[in-house]
Design a protein around this motif. Sequence first.
Motif: not given
Length: 132
Positions: A2-6, A17-28
Amino acid sequence: MKINTICIIDDDQIYQITSRKMLERINITKNILIFSDGGEALNFLVATVANKEALPDVIFLDVNMPFMDAWQFLEAFSELKPKLAKDIIIYVISSSISEADVDRAKNIEAVTDYFVKPITIAQYAQMLAITA
């Protein structure tokens, strides 16, 4: 797994900023740590070395950063790794297309893979799907 923290280690604020937004969209994961250089990230890892919940599951690491670059970080990380409360997967993500950088990264045991920027949301999803 399980991925708790990236954790993103990169000095480019726009990339952060762009990476955070993309990772938030993946919602993992909802917990995304961002550090502007390897030294900041290393200090965090040292401070949380025994705290399994606080440590990141995945690190996205840029090569060229001020103060402590990826190579210095990876050298220090390799020494710290046996003390960490869990395994951490590291992906090097850089604008460098140098074969020397790619080969150097892939020859470091702690590095899972090397990707050239820009990274797409599909690439992040693929990396995290393999990890999870």
